[in-house]
Design an enzyme around this catalytic site. Sequence first.
Site, short mmCIF file in Angstrom:
data_model
loop_
_atom_site.label_atom_id
_atom_site.label_comp_id
_atom_site.label_asym_id
_atom_site.label_seq_id
_atom_site.Cartn_x
_atom_site.Cartn_y
_atom_site.Cartn_z
N ARG A 142 0.84 -1.19 0.00
CA ARG A 142 0.00 0.00 0.00
C ARG A 142 0.88 1.25 0.00
O ARG A 142 2.02 1.23 0.47
CB ARG A 142 -0.92 0.00 1.22
N LYS A 167 -1.96 -3.32 7.36
CA LYS A 167 -3.38 -3.26 7.74
C LYS A 167 -3.69 -4.38 8.73
O LYS A 167 -3.31 -5.53 8.51
CB LYS A 167 -4.25 -3.39 6.49
N HIS A 236 -2.91 3.21 -5.41
CA HIS A 236 -3.65 1.98 -5.06
C HIS A 236 -3.97 1.17 -6.31
O HIS A 236 -4.09 -0.05 -6.23
CB HIS A 236 -4.91 2.33 -4.29
N ARG A 239 -1.37 -1.34 -6.91
CA ARG A 239 -1.53 -2.52 -6.05
C ARG A 239 -2.44 -3.53 -6.73
O ARG A 239 -2.16 -4.72 -6.79
CB ARG A 239 -2.09 -2.10 -4.70
N HIS A 262 -3.46 -10.14 2.73
CA HIS A 262 -4.88 -10.37 2.98
C HIS A 262 -5.09 -11.59 3.87
O HIS A 262 -4.45 -12.62 3.67
CB HIS A 262 -5.64 -10.60 1.66
N TYR A 271 -9.73 -7.66 -5.11
CA TYR A 271 -8.72 -6.72 -5.55
C TYR A 271 -8.18 -7.02 -6.94
O TYR A 271 -7.37 -6.27 -7.46
CB TYR A 271 -7.54 -6.71 -4.57
#
Length: 283
Positions: A142, A167, A236, A239, A262, A271
Amino acid sequence: RRYVAHLGARGYSRSTLNARLSSLARLLSWFRGDLTEVTESVLEGFLIHEGTRPNELYKRRCLTQNSLDNARAALRGFFGFLLRQRVLLHNPAQAIHYAVQPGHRHAPTQEAVLLLLGAPGRDALGLRDRAIMEMLYSTGIRCGELCKLSLGDVDMAQGVVFVKEGKGGKDRMVPIGRVALKALTVYLRTVRPALRPITDAVFVGHRGHRFTREEVEIRFRRYCEALHIEPRITPHHLRHACATHMLQNGAGIRHVQAMLGHARIRTTQFYTDVTWKHLKREM
């Protein structure tokens, strides 16, 4: 303060926490009344006001749907907290619904990404920007994670980057591709020292400070405007592109899932432009 502590205990990142507090601060500035007087119609009026507020960062006339959904999340979370704390007897944000989002976000094409990667010049700031773009595209980290990188987080010999407290507060190791590693090497050896850094951050601005996510996004916008790239590519988006293009070239989705950090494979599927047939082959 209790709400901030509550969010921190639930593992919210600093950027998410700041975004929610920013939305709540705008609500209090707009309403100028007591929280116990807030009603559903007041919140609806506030969201209409937010929907017409200009987005200064991207020079848009109004906020994106994602930004509005973030404001909705802030309202639902805060007033739900007040209800649980018995400050309110009714949650006025309960009826707020999110906009319907598409099944996945389309990644930019490889041609568009290559066009963007070739945009920075050969001057110091151009070489820095090229290294930033290559790192985002190669690793899939990110933008906020990239800006938090310090020199000790990058192992040039092994070609890996250590992402601390991504995250959800999770750490992970991510490999750096050959092209990105070369661009990063050029930047660290010739550009970063010339910028006279006053921090141990990997990427620094022209005054030597740690480069911020907002500054990176502004640089992306300027390159896209200069090249007339539409729709614009954001950090983003790289990504998404990293994950999608890896899968298109034969990478396993479990490997991509680990790179992106994730917890669930369905998040990785959201994504990327991967179909359920790909998922079934990997599960």
